[in-house]
Scaffold this active site. Structure first.
Site, short mmCIF file in Angstrom:
data_model
loop_
_atom_site.label_atom_id
_atom_site.label_comp_id
_atom_site.label_asym_id
_atom_site.label_seq_id
_atom_site.Cartn_x
_atom_site.Cartn_y
_atom_site.Cartn_z
N HIS A 18 -23.55 32.34 2.31
CA HIS A 18 -22.09 32.20 2.19
C HIS A 18 -21.38 33.37 2.84
O HIS A 18 -21.39 34.49 2.33
CB HIS A 18 -21.68 32.13 0.72
N HIS A 166 -20.14 30.20 -5.91
CA HIS A 166 -19.77 31.34 -6.77
C HIS A 166 -19.94 31.04 -8.25
O HIS A 166 -19.09 31.38 -9.08
CB HIS A 166 -18.32 31.76 -6.48
N ASP A 231 -20.85 36.37 0.38
CA ASP A 231 -19.41 36.13 0.35
C ASP A 231 -18.66 37.09 1.29
O ASP A 231 -17.47 37.34 1.10
CB ASP A 231 -18.86 36.22 -1.07
#
Length: 281
Positions: A18, A166, A231
């Protein structure tokens, strides 16, 4: 600067599942409906982060501020075909030739996003499911568990793999007995995948130790369908920016057993995203 984790050696073949690349307007416009305005994040900077943290592969997820204009992500995939895959955000009515070209470019899934302006929601879920089924792609959901609750049954019946970003935005303060935790564990039992990512979105302050019980519960429920993501570059986060090496160290707390952690970083992710296996030497 990003650094290697200190608690373990990152295994060869590890996947950061991600991350985002972000262009600079006016060449790459931001959509008016965006929820935030980020700085640019280049492909070169992302590849440097992968190298600095020992990651072999990366997955780029179309960032919400660019809406359905996937050009920055697709350019990154074209420049790094062996190391990157992509998750696109697109309208559901594209010509068949466009779907084929996205597939050939390295796109392996579609993102539904209900949290930030610029995404697409659940309205056309069944159409996106059909596209993914035809192309052997998967669906990815950027949402929270409470938004998922009214459509959990609908989601659990999907015929394609589906990934919850998440950790479903479960807040660490909610605890293991919350309705949200029970819902995501139920979806995992129904076949969901989950990204062990975004600890700083779920916790008030580093080192985010309060996320450990939730992460461990998710791993226990579906050890073969948990994957890890950095992320990067941590968009829409206004506190101190985390270092990816520190987030990898947190994974060592989430998954203390080396074989479980390696499955999360390597085997599970390679199976979902279709990267080639690398010999462990």
């Amino acid at each position: 600067m990003p650094h290697l984790p200190t608690c373990f050696t990152v295994p060869i073949g590890s996947v950061d599942t991600h991350a985002h690349v972000i262009g600079r307007p006016p060449a790459y416009p931001f959509v008016a409906s965006r929820s935030y305005t980020p700085p640019s994040a280049s492909t070169e900077a992302y590849m440097a982060m992968l190298d600095a943290t020992g990651m072999t592969y990366g997955v780029l997820v179309q960032v919400s501020v660019h809406g359905t204009d996937n050009r920055v992500m697709l350019e990154a995939l074209a420049a790094n075909r062996t190391r990157l895959r992509g998750i696109a955000v697109v309208p559901p009515d594209l010509p068949e030739a466009t779907w084929r070209s996205l597939n050939e470019a390295g796109v392996v899934g579609l993102r539904i996003n209900t949290l930030f302006g610029g995404g697409v929601g659940f309205k056309d879920l069944e159409r996106y499911e059909a596209i993914c089924a035809e192309l052997s792609w998967h669906l990815q959901f950027l949402t929270d568990v409470y938004t998922l609750a009214p459509i959990a049954t609908r989601i659990s019946r999907l015929r394609v793999p589906f990934v919850i970003d998440h950790m479903g935005y479960l807040q660490a303060s909610d605890g293991l007995d919350s309705s949200g935790t029970r819902l995501i564990l139920g979806l995992l039992n129904d076949g969901a995948w989950v990204k062990l990512s975004g600890a700083y979105r779920l916790s008030d302050a580093p080192p985010y130790a309060d996320t450990i019980p939730i992460a461990r519960a998710l791993i226990k429920a579906a050890p073969d369908r948990c994957i890890w993501g950095s992320d990067w570059p941590h968009v829409a986060h206004w506190n101190a920016m985390p270092n990816v090496g520190d987030l990898l160290d947190l994974l060592a707390d989430w998954a203390p057993e080396p074989e479980v952690r390696e499955n999360i970083l390597v085997a599970n992710s390679i199976r979902l995203y279709g990267f080639p296996l690398r010999d462990q030497k």
